[in-house]
Design an enzyme around this catalytic site. Sequence first.
Site, PDB file in Angstrom:
ATOM      1  N   HIS A 153      90.059 123.966 -43.307  1.00 40.40           N
ATOM      2  CA  HIS A 153      88.884 123.630 -44.118  1.00 40.40           C
ATOM      3  C   HIS A 153      87.785 123.137 -43.181  1.00 40.40           C
ATOM      4  O   HIS A 153      87.615 121.931 -43.007  1.00 40.40           O
ATOM      5  CB  HIS A 153      89.243 122.567 -45.145  1.00 40.40           C
ATOM      6  N   GLU A 160      89.031 127.479 -46.330  1.00 37.66           N
ATOM      7  CA  GLU A 160      88.428 126.798 -47.472  1.00 37.66           C
ATOM      8  C   GLU A 160      87.078 126.231 -47.065  1.00 37.66           C
ATOM      9  O   GLU A 160      86.882 125.808 -45.916  1.00 37.66           O
ATOM     10  CB  GLU A 160      89.298 125.609 -47.893  1.00 37.66           C
ATOM     11  N   HIS A 214      95.996 119.968 -53.245  1.00 37.71           N
ATOM     12  CA  HIS A 214      95.413 118.633 -53.011  1.00 37.71           C
ATOM     13  C   HIS A 214      96.368 117.520 -53.433  1.00 37.71           C
ATOM     14  O   HIS A 214      96.746 117.417 -54.595  1.00 37.71           O
ATOM     15  CB  HIS A 214      94.047 118.412 -53.655  1.00 37.71           C
TER      16      HIS A 214
HETATM   17  C1  LIG Z   1      90.412 121.688 -51.070  1.00 40.57           C
HETATM   18  C2  LIG Z   1      91.391 120.614 -50.844  1.00 40.57           C
HETATM   19  O1  LIG Z   1      91.801 119.949 -51.743  1.00 40.57           O
HETATM   20  C3  LIG Z   1      91.862 120.372 -49.491  1.00 40.57           C
HETATM   21  O2  LIG Z   1      92.250 121.574 -48.981  1.00 40.57           O
HETATM   22  C4  LIG Z   1      90.830 119.873 -48.540  1.00 40.57           C
HETATM   23  O3  LIG Z   1      90.851 120.669 -47.408  1.00 40.57           O
HETATM   24  C5  LIG Z   1      91.148 118.497 -48.098  1.00 40.57           C
HETATM   25  O4  LIG Z   1      90.163 118.186 -47.144  1.00 40.57           O
HETATM   26  P1  LIG Z   1      90.456 117.030 -46.092  1.00 40.57           P
HETATM   27  O5  LIG Z   1      91.647 117.457 -45.274  1.00 40.57           O
HETATM   28  O6  LIG Z   1      89.157 116.952 -45.309  1.00 40.57           O
HETATM   29  O7  LIG Z   1      90.746 115.787 -46.913  1.00 40.57           O
HETATM   30  N1  LIG Z   2      93.777 123.213 -50.907  1.00 38.52           N
HETATM   31  C1  LIG Z   2      94.563 122.027 -50.659  1.00 38.52           C
HETATM   32  C2  LIG Z   2      94.881 121.926 -49.202  1.00 38.52           C
HETATM   33  O1  LIG Z   2      94.648 122.853 -48.441  1.00 38.52           O
HETATM   34  C3  LIG Z   2      95.500 120.698 -48.670  1.00 38.52           C
HETATM   35  O2  LIG Z   2      95.205 119.571 -49.445  1.00 38.52           O
HETATM   36  P1  LIG Z   2      95.985 118.224 -49.004  1.00 38.52           P
HETATM   37  O3  LIG Z   2      97.444 118.521 -49.082  1.00 38.52           O
HETATM   38  O4  LIG Z   2      95.569 117.900 -47.590  1.00 38.52           O
HETATM   39  O5  LIG Z   2      95.537 117.187 -50.004  1.00 38.52           O
END
Ligand SMILES: CC(=O)[C@@H](O)[C@H](O)COP(=O)(O)O
Ligand SMILES: NCC(=O)COP(=O)(O)O
Length: 249
Positions: A44, A77, A201
């Site tokens: 991300h 993402e 998430h």
């Molecule tokens: C979209 C989502 O919920 C996560 O994939 C996001 O990448 C979390 O981002 P952080 O790792 O910056 O908290």
């Molecule tokens: N799309 C969710 C992700 O890639 C990871 O979310 P998290 O497990 O770090 O909260």
Amino acid sequence: MPTALSVNINKIALLRNARPGNVPDPVGFGRLALEAGAQGLTVHPRPDERHIRRGDVERTAALLAEPAWAAAELNVEGNPLLPHFLPIVRGVRPDQVTLVPDGPDQNTSDHGFDGRDAEQAPRLRDLTAELKALGCRVSLFVDADEAAMEPAARLGVDRVELYTGPWAEAFGTGSEAASLGRFQRAAAAAADAGLGVNAGHDLSLANLGRFLSIGGIEEVSIGHALCAEALEHGVAETVRRYLRLCSGR
Ligand SMILES: CC(=O)[C@@H](O)[C@H](O)COP(=O)(O)O
Ligand SMILES: NCC(=O)COP(=O)(O)O
């Protein structure tokens, strides 16, 4: 149908960025996850590069281009309405792009896009068409709202990713069953709208099995908890535990 596990390596990059150099290497962590059986990796890249940098995305794409990982997927993402994102995606053409509405200064993801937003919908529809023309599957990060699934489908996306933060908060409390019901209805509505269903998430070893009992989840992307659990169990054992949950064992 087993659920695919995509390991998010953001938090390894966050630790790496605490010092100059590349230790721990987030892509090296990703390789360990793939060797343990993960079906994909998620990154991300945020505008401030607090964790994943553009170079990490490119190196992760290079890892997944290795013949050994031909069946594994790269999921990138980010917010396509921010200027940093599309150049990264155009450069690597990932298997999947997950559209997430996070603002530049947002601490983490805490809500999804809404296809009913009259201002954003036309732009999201155009961006979806461009990304699909690049050969990417497009997933829209959404709240677990069954009424939002038809509008999401009208954007032309292939899948939705259910934002599971509220599930993680409800798990183990008196509102767990009600929360699970909301996700079950949202997933069913997405499927009825012809959409694939991903989720992510704050999923963890503790809350994933109960969540997957709703059925029909094609992919979970997990990072924060998985990286923390790997400190205790090791990367390979942690990934294997997630894979057992994803296969319903
Ligand atoms: C979209 C989502 O919920 C996560 O994939 C996001 O990448 C979390 O981002 P952080 O790792 O910056 O908290
Ligand atoms: N799309 C969710 C992700 O890639 C990871 O979310 P998290 O497990 O770090 O909260």
